[in-house]
Write a protein that holds these residues in place. Structure first.
Motif, mmCIF file in Angstrom:
data_model
loop_
_atom_site.group_PDB
_atom_site.id
_atom_site.type_symbol
_atom_site.label_atom_id
_atom_site.label_comp_id
_atom_site.label_asym_id
_atom_site.label_seq_id
_atom_site.Cartn_x
_atom_site.Cartn_y
_atom_site.Cartn_z
ATOM 1 N N VAL A 83 36.189 46.099 36.181
ATOM 2 C CA VAL A 83 37.088 45.696 35.369
ATOM 3 C C VAL A 83 36.561 45.503 33.862
ATOM 4 O O VAL A 83 35.564 44.690 33.917
ATOM 5 N N VAL A 84 37.076 45.741 32.891
ATOM 6 C CA VAL A 84 36.568 45.555 31.421
ATOM 7 C C VAL A 84 37.659 45.057 30.648
ATOM 8 O O VAL A 84 39.024 45.413 30.841
ATOM 9 N N SER A 85 37.546 44.431 29.660
ATOM 10 C CA SER A 85 38.628 43.893 28.689
ATOM 11 C C SER A 85 37.623 43.529 27.157
ATOM 12 O O SER A 85 36.713 42.895 27.251
ATOM 13 N N ALA A 86 38.263 44.117 26.237
ATOM 14 C CA ALA A 86 37.775 43.937 24.792
ATOM 15 C C ALA A 86 38.778 43.718 23.969
ATOM 16 O O ALA A 86 39.752 44.387 23.719
ATOM 17 N N GLY A 87 38.874 42.295 23.304
ATOM 18 C CA GLY A 87 39.790 41.984 22.507
ATOM 19 C C GLY A 87 41.145 41.129 23.093
ATOM 20 O O GLY A 87 41.766 40.798 22.181
ATOM 21 N N THR A 88 41.106 41.054 24.230
ATOM 22 C CA THR A 88 42.325 40.484 24.793
ATOM 23 C C THR A 88 42.129 39.045 24.793
ATOM 24 O O THR A 88 43.255 38.278 24.538
ATOM 25 N N PHE A 89 40.961 38.563 24.999
ATOM 26 C CA PHE A 89 40.899 36.972 25.155
ATOM 27 C C PHE A 89 40.500 36.490 23.933
ATOM 28 O O PHE A 89 39.153 36.527 23.566
ATOM 29 N N THR A 90 41.378 36.371 23.128
ATOM 30 C CA THR A 90 40.967 35.821 21.449
ATOM 31 C C THR A 90 42.128 34.783 21.254
ATOM 32 O O THR A 90 43.056 34.432 22.006
ATOM 33 N N LEU A 91 41.907 34.378 20.205
ATOM 34 C CA LEU A 91 42.900 33.336 19.302
ATOM 35 C C LEU A 91 44.181 33.818 19.599
ATOM 36 O O LEU A 91 44.351 35.150 19.128
ATOM 37 N N GLY A 92 45.353 33.311 20.104
ATOM 38 C CA GLY A 92 46.546 33.656 19.861
ATOM 39 C C GLY A 92 47.024 34.818 20.998
ATOM 40 O O GLY A 92 48.036 34.933 21.050
ATOM 41 N N HIS A 93 45.940 34.988 21.841
ATOM 42 C CA HIS A 93 46.213 35.889 22.928
ATOM 43 C C HIS A 93 46.129 35.252 24.348
ATOM 44 O O HIS A 93 46.739 34.347 24.638
ATOM 45 N N VAL A 94 45.393 35.813 25.203
ATOM 46 C CA VAL A 94 45.448 35.533 26.771
ATOM 47 C C VAL A 94 44.206 34.368 26.762
ATOM 48 O O VAL A 94 43.096 34.497 26.348
ATOM 49 N N GLY A 95 44.596 33.003 27.620
ATOM 50 C CA GLY A 95 43.564 32.181 27.699
ATOM 51 C C GLY A 95 42.731 32.545 28.993
ATOM 52 O O GLY A 95 42.930 33.386 29.512
ATOM 53 N N PRO A 96 41.805 31.388 29.449
ATOM 54 C CA PRO A 96 41.279 31.678 30.632
ATOM 55 C C PRO A 96 41.612 31.927 31.840
ATOM 56 O O PRO A 96 41.183 32.245 32.797
ATOM 57 N N SER A 97 43.061 31.387 31.939
ATOM 58 C CA SER A 97 43.629 31.627 33.178
ATOM 59 C C SER A 97 43.940 33.046 33.656
ATOM 60 O O SER A 97 44.016 33.456 34.736
ATOM 61 N N GLY A 98 43.930 33.818 32.508
ATOM 62 C CA GLY A 98 43.825 35.463 32.848
ATOM 63 C C GLY A 98 42.825 36.068 33.690
ATOM 64 O O GLY A 98 42.723 37.002 34.267
ATOM 65 N N PHE A 99 41.523 35.211 33.621
ATOM 66 C CA PHE A 99 40.412 35.715 34.549
ATOM 67 C C PHE A 99 40.984 35.624 36.053
ATOM 68 O O PHE A 99 40.389 36.436 36.839
ATOM 69 N N ASP A 100 41.721 34.917 36.304
ATOM 70 C CA ASP A 100 42.170 34.805 37.880
ATOM 71 C C ASP A 100 42.994 36.231 38.072
ATOM 72 O O ASP A 100 42.637 36.786 39.150
ATOM 73 N N GLU A 101 43.653 36.690 37.522
ATOM 74 C CA GLU A 101 44.330 38.027 37.631
ATOM 75 C C GLU A 101 43.347 39.101 37.626
ATOM 76 O O GLU A 101 43.506 39.814 38.768
ATOM 77 N N LEU A 102 42.508 39.117 36.827
ATOM 78 C CA LEU A 102 41.357 40.239 36.822
ATOM 79 C C LEU A 102 40.490 40.122 38.017
ATOM 80 O O LEU A 102 40.101 41.180 38.856
ATOM 81 N N LEU A 103 40.188 38.884 38.601
ATOM 82 C CA LEU A 103 39.332 38.720 39.781
ATOM 83 C C LEU A 103 40.160 39.315 41.182
ATOM 84 O O LEU A 103 39.569 39.761 41.940
ATOM 85 N N ARG A 104 41.608 39.041 40.935
ATOM 86 C CA ARG A 104 42.265 39.453 42.082
ATOM 87 C C ARG A 104 42.318 41.018 42.104
ATOM 88 O O ARG A 104 42.353 41.326 43.446
ATOM 89 N N VAL A 105 42.504 41.760 41.186
ATOM 90 C CA VAL A 105 42.629 43.090 41.140
ATOM 91 C C VAL A 105 41.097 43.889 41.272
ATOM 92 O O VAL A 105 41.090 44.842 41.484
ATOM 93 N N ALA A 106 40.343 43.152 41.175
ATOM 94 C CA ALA A 106 38.688 43.543 41.483
ATOM 95 C C ALA A 106 38.423 43.482 42.760
ATOM 96 O O ALA A 106 38.567 42.538 43.612
ATOM 97 N N ALA A 107 37.580 44.634 43.352
ATOM 98 C CA ALA A 107 37.122 44.504 44.696
ATOM 99 C C ALA A 107 36.096 43.647 44.947
ATOM 100 O O ALA A 107 35.224 43.335 44.025
ATOM 101 N N PRO A 108 35.729 43.213 46.048
ATOM 102 C CA PRO A 108 34.558 42.389 46.469
ATOM 103 C C PRO A 108 33.175 43.378 45.869
ATOM 104 O O PRO A 108 33.090 44.480 46.241
#
Length: 212
Positions: free
Chosen positions: A124-149
């Motif tokens: 999983v990669v993300s560039a520019g989404t976790f920034t001011l006015g955008h997605v906060g740290p709670s978004g990490f939970d969804e990225l970990l959910r869709v990531a395989a072990p």
């Protein structure tokens, strides 16, 4: 957004929710690459792709907050694939589709839950989404959910947002679920950038989802 005003970074940093974001990026999609990314030598998509490749990342990969597809282009340059794109804005995804670097394009909101199965991605990669006015740290939970072990995640976070929006506390809370955490700080823009944010930096986080 008035008819005469072109969207810009100040508008992006002032967003206050998903509907605001949809309106902004609908207006910005067609000019984003040239007027923003190229004009300011926008670095995070390339930095994230390089670090993902250097850490041995493999596909399938989810590019979260893919926007116009700059991250997909950078991953393809490193020979990494297949890559799927997810973004809040259908207009930005339409621009990304024209780059022909994605296997699939999905419209979705990280904070509302993505229409993606658990453990679907080896990276999983993300560039520019976790920034001011955008997605906060709670978004990490969804990225970990869709990531395989064992999946590798490489995520850029605006450094000012990292300090003010609780990302450090979030990473501490995630410690039982992740391993091999590394952080580097990188300029967001190249030397030709101008304006109030020309010197901004990003914290680029690299970690793996713990197996089991």
């Amino acid at each position: 957004m008035s008819d005469n005003k072109q969207p810009g970074l100040s508008d992006a940093y002032a967003l206050s929710g998903a509907e605001d974001a949809r309106r902004l990026y609908a207006d910005w999609a067609d000019t984003y690459d040239a007027a923003f990314a190229e004009a300011n030598a926008y670095r995070p998509p390339g930095v994230v792709a390089r670090l993902f490749a250097q850490a041995g990342g493999t596909g399938p990969v989810l590019d979260a907050g893919a926007g116009t597809g700059l991250g997909g282009v950078a991953l393809a340059a490193h020979g990494i694939g297949p890559v799927d794109a997810v973004d809040l804005s259908p207009e930005m995804l339409a621009v990304a589709e024209r780059k022909r670097v994605y296997r699939a394009l999905v419209e979705g909101d990280l904070l509302a839950g993505l229409p993606i199965a658990d453990g679907a991605y080896a990276g999983v990669v993300s560039a520019g989404t976790f920034t001011l006015g955008h997605v906060g740290p709670s978004g990490f939970d969804e990225l970990l959910r869709v990531a395989a072990p064992g999946a590798l995640l490489v995520i850029s976070v605006n450094a000012r947002a990292f300090e003010s929006e609780g990302f450090a506390a979030k990473m501490a809370a995630l410690a039982p679920a992740i391993e091999d955490l590394a952080t580097v700080e990188e300029p967001i823009y190249g030397p030709g950038a101008t304006g109030a944010h020309a010197g901004d930096t990003a914290r680029v986080l690299s970690f793996r989802k713990r197996p089991g």
